[in-house]
Scaffold this motif. Structure first.
Motif, PDB file in Angstrom:
ATOM      1  N   ASP A 291       5.179  -4.677  -3.975  1.00  0.00           N
ATOM      2  CA  ASP A 291       5.266  -4.839  -5.424  1.00  0.00           C
ATOM      3  C   ASP A 291       4.249  -4.001  -6.186  1.00  0.00           C
ATOM      4  N   ASP A 292       3.056  -3.837  -5.633  1.00  0.00           N
ATOM      5  CA  ASP A 292       2.008  -3.115  -6.362  1.00  0.00           C
ATOM      6  C   ASP A 292       2.270  -1.604  -6.442  1.00  0.00           C
ATOM      7  N   ARG A 293       3.294  -1.111  -5.783  1.00  0.00           N
ATOM      8  CA  ARG A 293       3.612   0.318  -5.818  1.00  0.00           C
ATOM      9  C   ARG A 293       4.521   0.694  -6.987  1.00  0.00           C
ATOM     10  N   TYR A 294       5.142  -0.300  -7.616  1.00  0.00           N
ATOM     11  CA  TYR A 294       6.102  -0.010  -8.671  1.00  0.00           C
ATOM     12  C   TYR A 294       5.441   0.330 -10.013  1.00  0.00           C
ATOM     13  N   MET A 295       4.386  -0.395 -10.389  1.00  0.00           N
ATOM     14  CA  MET A 295       3.820  -0.200 -11.725  1.00  0.00           C
ATOM     15  C   MET A 295       3.321   1.223 -11.958  1.00  0.00           C
ATOM     16  N   PRO A 296       2.645   1.875 -11.010  1.00  0.00           N
ATOM     17  CA  PRO A 296       2.252   3.264 -11.277  1.00  0.00           C
ATOM     18  C   PRO A 296       3.456   4.177 -11.551  1.00  0.00           C
ATOM     19  N   ILE A 297       4.553   3.938 -10.850  1.00  0.00           N
ATOM     20  CA  ILE A 297       5.768   4.726 -11.073  1.00  0.00           C
ATOM     21  C   ILE A 297       6.321   4.427 -12.469  1.00  0.00           C
TER      22      ILE A 297
END
Length: 101
Positions: free
Chosen positions: A46-52
């Motif tokens: 889940d923590d990989r989506y916000m930067p994108i």
């Protein structure tokens, strides 16, 4: 205009994809290019989506806030970030653009 869709995904059936896809179709019909985070690959942490997503906000001219976006910490962050970046803002509930930005 390039428009980023922002709304609640977590805890919704199919992560809210139907609402995102319907909004995408409406905006494309008006001639906009739509950045739809519901089309990102599934299965990443889940923590990989916000930067994108924030990079997509950077690339957009405007953000379109789907109904219920206030129930999502991530969507609220995207909205705040878009405001900070002086992006145009439109609310699905009103279909009015915030031209004061």
């Amino acid at each position: 205009m390039i428009v980023y869709l922002s709304g609640k995904m977590y805890g919704r059936p199919d992560r809210g994809k139907k609402q995102f896809d319907e909004a995408e179709a409406r905006l494309k019909a008006k001639g906009h290019i739509v950045l739809n985070p519901a089309n990102l690959p599934q299965g990443m942490p889940d923590d990989r989506y916000m930067p994108i997503c924030l990079a997509m906000v950077d690339a957009a001219d405007a953000i379109y806030l789907l109904n219920g976006f206030n129930d999502s910490p991530g969507a609220r962050l995207e909205s705040d970030y878009a405001g900070y970046q002086n992006k145009k803002i439109v609310w699905e509930a009103y279909e009015t653009w915030d031209d004061d930005r």
